[in-house]
Motif scaffolding. Structure first.
Motif, PDB file in Angstrom:
ATOM      1  N   ALA A  39       0.860  -1.416   0.112  1.00  0.00           N
ATOM      2  CA  ALA A  39       0.083   0.135   0.073  1.00  0.00           C
ATOM      3  C   ALA A  39       0.812   1.384   0.025  1.00  0.00           C
ATOM      4  N   ALA A  40       2.152   1.107   0.135  1.00  0.00           N
ATOM      5  CA  ALA A  40       3.007   2.301   0.685  1.00  0.00           C
ATOM      6  C   ALA A  40       3.175   3.050  -0.833  1.00  0.00           C
ATOM      7  N   PRO A  41       3.232   2.741  -2.027  1.00  0.00           N
ATOM      8  CA  PRO A  41       3.239   3.239  -3.220  1.00  0.00           C
ATOM      9  C   PRO A  41       1.999   4.025  -3.489  1.00  0.00           C
ATOM     10  N   ASN A  64      -7.975   4.921  14.798  1.00  0.00           N
ATOM     11  CA  ASN A  64      -7.891   6.155  13.923  1.00  0.00           C
ATOM     12  C   ASN A  64      -6.936   5.631  12.984  1.00  0.00           C
ATOM     13  N   ALA A  65      -7.179   6.718  11.609  1.00  0.00           N
ATOM     14  CA  ALA A  65      -6.205   6.139  10.389  1.00  0.00           C
ATOM     15  C   ALA A  65      -5.427   7.225  10.227  1.00  0.00           C
ATOM     16  N   GLY A  66      -4.708   7.695  11.393  1.00  0.00           N
ATOM     17  CA  GLY A  66      -3.403   8.692  11.038  1.00  0.00           C
ATOM     18  C   GLY A  66      -4.104  10.179  10.532  1.00  0.00           C
ATOM     19  N   ILE A  94       3.655   7.120   0.382  1.00  0.00           N
ATOM     20  CA  ILE A  94       3.699   7.471   1.945  1.00  0.00           C
ATOM     21  C   ILE A  94       4.733   8.426   2.079  1.00  0.00           C
ATOM     22  N   GLY A  95       4.539   9.385   3.200  1.00  0.00           N
ATOM     23  CA  GLY A  95       5.773  10.263   3.367  1.00  0.00           C
ATOM     24  C   GLY A  95       5.530  10.705   4.823  1.00  0.00           C
ATOM     25  N   ALA A  96       6.908  11.216   5.367  1.00  0.00           N
ATOM     26  CA  ALA A  96       6.738  11.623   6.540  1.00  0.00           C
ATOM     27  C   ALA A  96       8.346  12.323   6.954  1.00  0.00           C
ATOM     28  N   TYR A  97       8.319  13.380   7.681  1.00  0.00           N
ATOM     29  CA  TYR A  97       9.398  14.043   7.949  1.00  0.00           C
ATOM     30  C   TYR A  97      10.544  14.298   6.796  1.00  0.00           C
ATOM     31  N   LEU A 155       1.236  10.996  17.906  1.00  0.00           N
ATOM     32  CA  LEU A 155      -0.050  10.057  17.275  1.00  0.00           C
ATOM     33  C   LEU A 155      -0.481   8.973  18.155  1.00  0.00           C
ATOM     34  N   PRO A 156      -1.802   9.061  18.290  1.00  0.00           N
ATOM     35  CA  PRO A 156      -2.292   7.959  19.044  1.00  0.00           C
ATOM     36  C   PRO A 156      -2.304   6.703  18.456  1.00  0.00           C
ATOM     37  N   ASP A 157      -1.951   5.551  19.234  1.00  0.00           N
ATOM     38  CA  ASP A 157      -1.872   4.017  18.805  1.00  0.00           C
ATOM     39  C   ASP A 157      -3.356   3.634  18.468  1.00  0.00           C
TER      40      ASP A 157
HETATM   41  C1  LIG Z   1      -1.362   6.054  13.227  1.00  0.00           C
HETATM   42  C2  LIG Z   1      -1.476   6.105  11.921  1.00  0.00           C
HETATM   43  C3  LIG Z   1      -0.270   7.113  11.128  1.00  0.00           C
HETATM   44  C4  LIG Z   1      -0.072   7.202   9.770  1.00  0.00           C
HETATM   45  N1  LIG Z   1       0.943   8.091   9.587  1.00  0.00           N
HETATM   46  C5  LIG Z   1       1.097   8.208   7.956  1.00  0.00           C
HETATM   47  C6  LIG Z   1       2.133   9.128   7.604  1.00  0.00           C
HETATM   48  O1  LIG Z   1       3.225   9.473   8.383  1.00  0.00           O
HETATM   49  N2  LIG Z   1       2.543   8.964   6.175  1.00  0.00           N
HETATM   50  C7  LIG Z   1       1.724   8.370   5.593  1.00  0.00           C
HETATM   51  O2  LIG Z   1       1.950   8.488   4.054  1.00  0.00           O
HETATM   52  N3  LIG Z   1       0.726   7.841   5.981  1.00  0.00           N
HETATM   53  C8  LIG Z   1       0.416   7.460   7.213  1.00  0.00           C
HETATM   54  N4  LIG Z   1      -0.703   6.785   7.818  1.00  0.00           N
HETATM   55  C9  LIG Z   1      -1.608   6.098   6.534  1.00  0.00           C
HETATM   56  C10 LIG Z   1      -1.098   4.626   6.243  1.00  0.00           C
HETATM   57  O3  LIG Z   1      -0.587   4.160   7.387  1.00  0.00           O
HETATM   58  C11 LIG Z   1      -0.677   4.713   5.023  1.00  0.00           C
HETATM   59  O4  LIG Z   1      -1.336   5.128   4.030  1.00  0.00           O
HETATM   60  C12 LIG Z   1      -0.412   3.053   4.719  1.00  0.00           C
HETATM   61  O5  LIG Z   1       0.420   2.964   3.504  1.00  0.00           O
HETATM   62  C13 LIG Z   1      -1.545   2.219   4.444  1.00  0.00           C
HETATM   63  O6  LIG Z   1      -1.267   0.842   4.411  1.00  0.00           O
HETATM   64  P1  LIG Z   1      -2.337  -0.018   4.541  1.00  0.00           P
HETATM   65  O7  LIG Z   1      -1.660  -1.576   4.022  1.00  0.00           O
HETATM   66  O8  LIG Z   1      -2.981  -0.164   5.907  1.00  0.00           O
HETATM   67  O9  LIG Z   1      -3.328   0.249   3.405  1.00  0.00           O
HETATM   68  P2  LIG Z   1      -5.081  -0.362   3.435  1.00  0.00           P
HETATM   69  O10 LIG Z   1      -5.774   0.603   4.290  1.00  0.00           O
HETATM   70  O11 LIG Z   1      -5.031  -1.579   3.609  1.00  0.00           O
HETATM   71  O12 LIG Z   1      -5.314   0.167   1.935  1.00  0.00           O
HETATM   72  C14 LIG Z   1      -5.269   1.855   1.507  1.00  0.00           C
HETATM   73  C15 LIG Z   1      -5.526   1.682   0.010  1.00  0.00           C
HETATM   74  O13 LIG Z   1      -4.423   0.987  -0.781  1.00  0.00           O
HETATM   75  C16 LIG Z   1      -5.001   0.007  -1.547  1.00  0.00           C
HETATM   76  N5  LIG Z   1      -3.962  -1.098  -1.254  1.00  0.00           N
HETATM   77  C17 LIG Z   1      -3.792  -1.842  -0.265  1.00  0.00           C
HETATM   78  N6  LIG Z   1      -2.710  -2.612  -0.544  1.00  0.00           N
HETATM   79  C18 LIG Z   1      -2.638  -2.741  -1.814  1.00  0.00           C
HETATM   80  C19 LIG Z   1      -1.747  -3.528  -2.622  1.00  0.00           C
HETATM   81  N7  LIG Z   1      -0.835  -4.363  -2.242  1.00  0.00           N
HETATM   82  N8  LIG Z   1      -1.804  -3.208  -4.278  1.00  0.00           N
HETATM   83  C20 LIG Z   1      -2.693  -2.212  -4.685  1.00  0.00           C
HETATM   84  N9  LIG Z   1      -3.557  -1.481  -3.752  1.00  0.00           N
HETATM   85  C21 LIG Z   1      -3.351  -1.723  -2.478  1.00  0.00           C
HETATM   86  C22 LIG Z   1      -6.340  -0.533  -0.817  1.00  0.00           C
HETATM   87  O14 LIG Z   1      -7.384  -1.007  -1.874  1.00  0.00           O
HETATM   88  C23 LIG Z   1      -6.928   1.019  -0.333  1.00  0.00           C
HETATM   89  O15 LIG Z   1      -7.182   1.796  -1.453  1.00  0.00           O
HETATM   90  C24 LIG Z   1      -0.971   6.634   8.809  1.00  0.00           C
HETATM   91  C25 LIG Z   1      -1.717   5.751   9.355  1.00  0.00           C
HETATM   92  C26 LIG Z   1      -2.284   5.601  10.801  1.00  0.00           C
HETATM   93  C27 LIG Z   1      -3.377   4.745  11.374  1.00  0.00           C
END
Ligand SMILES: Cc1cc2nc3c(=O)[nH]c(=O)nc-3n(C[C@H](O)[C@H](O)[C@H](O)COP(=O)(O)OP(=O)(O)OC[C@H]3O[C@@H](n4cnc5c(N)ncnc54)[C@H](O)[C@@H]3O)c2cc1C
Length: 339
Positions: free
Chosen positions: A120-122, A236-238, A126-129, A228-230
């Motif tokens: 899900a990262a790409p 939560n979802a960040g 995802i980004g931070a700091y 950030l809350p655990d």
């Molecule tokens: C406490 C907290 C802090 C956070 N901090 C940050 C932060 O600092 N920076 C940041 O960028 N994000 C942050 N996030 C958001 C989140 O963690 C990221 O977006 C993370 O990459 C989501 O991963 P996931 O596996 O949970 O995705 P999911 O929630 O399961 O899915 C997110 C989306 O991606 C799709 N997806 C998931 N896996 C795949 C795959 N393998 N192939 C194609 N599509 C896929 C899903 O269909 C959905 O649309 C935070 C979230 C929380 C809860």
């Protein structure tokens, strides 16, 4: 061996802990399994890939098939002066960061403790700091769920942008990312430009120029745990809202009315506004509404206080409306709403 389950409770599979069910649910542990599943997908009313569920808001029960990505694998390979890290799409992102920093590799240490999976990262870059995954991205493998074949994406094809990529735009829902390759660097240098990060390093007696990947990762984890809350304690979802981007004219107009407003100049002349500041300055931090709450310390974070999806959706809409009314700025939510 693929096993399709029925009526599965999704509460443990989303960090908002929304108690909805999936009509159908299956775990995939290899690319081959995923490819074999593709030919059956037309049997389902709809389907979606789910990783750690940390960037989704389930608004209703899901009447289709949830494909839960559990594809594992972590390896490192020397490549010229760099090291390529290959990570399975179902791996936990933070575990991969830890494995990289243990090897003394720079590149993703600032992205420590971001919940969710590698795959899900790409998707949302995802980004931070001061670091985004696009900065170290080499390529990814993804299964085309419609065609049932593997495709390779380089950075250009991913069309990375701020919390965005082609997987949220033209190719949304079409691919399951099975492996990501990142370029990491033993001879790299720490990116401690963020004031909070350099202050944390200084507090530990570490020079921002010489910090090791492990020290950087530890500093990021300390800050994040403080701020950030655990989700396992407060669901939560960040960050719930993205920082909005406005024109230079709009920025100047806002600065006249709100001189303390926090904003960042972008290279193209536009400005990114700190959305947390916009919400905080309305006095809404900590506000509780029908079982949904804005976090006491972080105005960008919405917490499920038992009200479930309806409370969160309604509150999010109210926040958006209030921000627009006060500042004339439209804000967008970061997690995808699944209805
Ligand atoms: C406490 C907290 C802090 C956070 N901090 C940050 C932060 O600092 N920076 C940041 O960028 N994000 C942050 N996030 C958001 C989140 O963690 C990221 O977006 C993370 O990459 C989501 O991963 P996931 O596996 O949970 O995705 P999911 O929630 O399961 O899915 C997110 C989306 O991606 C799709 N997806 C998931 N896996 C795949 C795959 N393998 N192939 C194609 N599509 C896929 C899903 O269909 C959905 O649309 C935070 C979230 C929380 C809860």
């Amino acid at each position: 061996m693929l096993r399709i389950q029925e009526h599965v409770n999704l509460q443990p599979f989303n960090t908002f802990a929304i108690p909805v069910t999936a009509r159908y649910f299956c775990e995939v542990t290899s690319e081959a399994e995923l490819i074999s599943l593709c030919s059956q997908l037309t049997d389902y009313p709809r389907y979606m890939v789910l990783g750690g569920g940390s960037n989704v808001l389930f608004c209703n029960h899901y009447d289709g098939l949830i494909i839960h990505n559990r594809i594992q694998g972590i390896s490192f390979e020397a490549k010229n002066q760099k090291v390529h890290g290959q990570f399975g799409g179902g791996e936990n992102w933070h575990e991969c960061v830890l494995r990289s920093v243990e090897q003394g590799l720079y590149g993703i240490e600032n992205l420590s403790l971001i919940p969710g999976t590698v795959g899900a990262a790409p998707v949302q870059n995802i980004g931070a700091y001061g670091v985004e995954i696009k900065d170290v991205f080499v390529s990814l493998r993804a299964v085309n769920l419609i065609a049932g074949n593997v495709e390779i994406f380089n950075a250009e094809r991913c069309q990375f942008d701020y919390r965005d990529s082609v997987f949220k735009q033209a190719e949304a829902g079409k691919f399951c990312i099975t492996e990501v390759t990142l370029s990491l660097d033993k001879a790299g240098s720490p990116k401690a430009g963020y004031g909070e990060l350099s202050a944390e390093l200084a507090q530990c007696g570490i020079s921002a120029e010489d910090a090791t990947p492990k020290q950087m990762s530890n500093a990021v984890c300390t800050i994040r745990k403080r701020k950030l809350p655990d989700p396992s304690e407060l669901p939560n979802a960040g960050s719930f809202f993205k920082n909005p981007i406005v024109s230079a004219d709009k920025h100047q107009q806002l600065k006249q009315s709100f001189p303390d407003m926090v904003s960042y100049a972008l290279p193209n002349g536009e400005y990114k506004l700190a959305c947390g500041w916009l919400i905080d300055a309305m006095g809404w931090k900590g506000k509780l509404q029908n079982g949904a709450q804005i976090h006491q310390q972080q105005a960008l974070v919405l917490i499920n206080r038992g009200g479930g999806a309806e409370a969160i959706c309604n509150f999010a809409n109210d926040i958006k409306a209030a921000v627009y009314e006060r500042y004339g700025v439209t804000i967008e939510s970061e997690p995808g709403w699944i209805s």
